[in-house]
Design an enzyme around this catalytic site. Structure first.
Site, PDB file in Angstrom:
ATOM      1  N   ASP A 102      39.660  34.407  36.218  1.00 43.17           N
ATOM      2  CA  ASP A 102      40.886  33.673  36.605  1.00 43.17           C
ATOM      3  C   ASP A 102      41.281  33.354  37.938  1.00 43.17           C
ATOM      4  O   ASP A 102      40.872  34.189  38.646  1.00 43.17           O
ATOM      5  CB  ASP A 102      42.280  34.605  35.858  1.00 43.17           C
ATOM      6  CG  ASP A 102      42.126  34.841  34.256  1.00 43.17           C
ATOM      7  OD1 ASP A 102      41.497  34.072  33.939  1.00 43.17           O
ATOM      8  OD2 ASP A 102      42.668  35.716  33.804  1.00 43.17           O
ATOM      9  N   TYR A 103      42.262  32.367  38.052  1.00 42.38           N
ATOM     10  CA  TYR A 103      42.520  31.827  39.393  1.00 42.38           C
ATOM     11  C   TYR A 103      42.959  33.373  40.251  1.00 42.38           C
ATOM     12  O   TYR A 103      42.719  33.178  41.644  1.00 42.38           O
ATOM     13  CB  TYR A 103      43.698  31.119  39.334  1.00 42.38           C
ATOM     14  CG  TYR A 103      43.973  30.532  40.655  1.00 42.38           C
ATOM     15  CD1 TYR A 103      43.252  29.241  41.291  1.00 42.38           C
ATOM     16  CD2 TYR A 103      45.311  30.924  41.445  1.00 42.38           C
ATOM     17  CE1 TYR A 103      43.972  28.771  42.591  1.00 42.38           C
ATOM     18  CE2 TYR A 103      45.869  30.356  42.375  1.00 42.38           C
ATOM     19  CZ  TYR A 103      45.142  29.331  43.232  1.00 42.38           C
ATOM     20  OH  TYR A 103      45.503  28.552  44.159  1.00 42.38           O
TER      21      TYR A 103
END
Length: 237
Positions: A102-103
């Protein structure tokens, strides 16, 4: 290169097997289904099977990267966010990230041009363990750890049993290590959300036998012979 040869070299099976995949419309070239066995694949073409990009290369390379927060795990991004590829300066062969982080998640990411290995590590029934360091707000009870370990509903899906180990903590922050064998979207964050816990730090530290080691944030290196041998051993399992 003829499409059946390309698919066979990408690790999808024998020439006869891949021809069945082509004729049944399961192969896409540049986003469009093709059932033509005479299709020629050029170096600029993007070939995919079940949503996964296939890669054929005579020179396979394998890297591990310590992904920082604030980067997306894609080759390009339509929102103009920074991608992990911008960190791979000096790598001249085209490589792709294996799976995603994820970011807001950091840590170990493998990049390679070996499509066979990519598919093995990312297939839904992969049993390769992935270990994360997790920090959550507040304390956590033994019963809550047992819930996470046994499998928990994250919104219509019950996770597989996993290993959750409490490291240390207090009323403000608890630190744990969690090892899973699957990789649903934002799975670990959702697992803790299911017991009303907020993840404030998430870092992947190991994939199978490959450890993050001493890489600094944003740093990468080629896998050593032992690590490459481990990845190639997965092909025979």
């Amino acid at each position: 290169m003829r499409i059946n040869k390309f698919l066979a070299q990408a690790g999808l099976g024998s020439r006869r097997k891949v021809e069945e995949l082509i004729l049944s419309g399961q192969i896409k070239v540049n986003g469009k289904k093709t059932t033509d066995l005479s299709t020629d694949i050029k170096s600029t073409d993007i070939v995919s099977y079940m949503g996964k990009t296939l890669i054929v290369s005579a020179n396979y390379v394998y890297y591990k990267l310590n992904k920082p927060k604030g980067y997306v795990t894609t080759v390009s991004d339509d929102k103009d966010r920074k991608t992990v590829m911008s960190l791979m300066r000096g790598v001249h062969l085209r490589v792709y990230p294996v799976g995603r982080l994820d970011y807001d998640t950091e840590g170990l990411l493998i990049l390679t041009n070996d499509g066979d290995i990519t598919n093995i590590l990312t297939k839904p029934n992969s049993k390769v363990e992935k270990t994360y360091s997790v920090h959550i707000e507040g304390g956590i009870t033994k019963e809550e750890i047992k819930q996470l370990s046994s499998g928990i509903d994250i919104g219509g899906y019950v996770t597989k049993p996993c290993t959750v180990r409490y490291i240390e903590g207090d009323d403000k922050i608890s630190k744990l290590m969690i090892t899973i064998t699957e990789g649903k979207n934002r799975q670990i964050r959702k697992m803790f959300e299911s017991i009303n816990k907020l993840v404030v730090f998430l870092k992947r530290v190991q994939i199978g036998e490959i450890r993050l080691g001493g890489l600094s944030r944003g740093e990468y290196r080629e896998l050593n012979n032992k690590e490459i041998k481990y990845l190639k051993s997965l092909k025979s399992e």
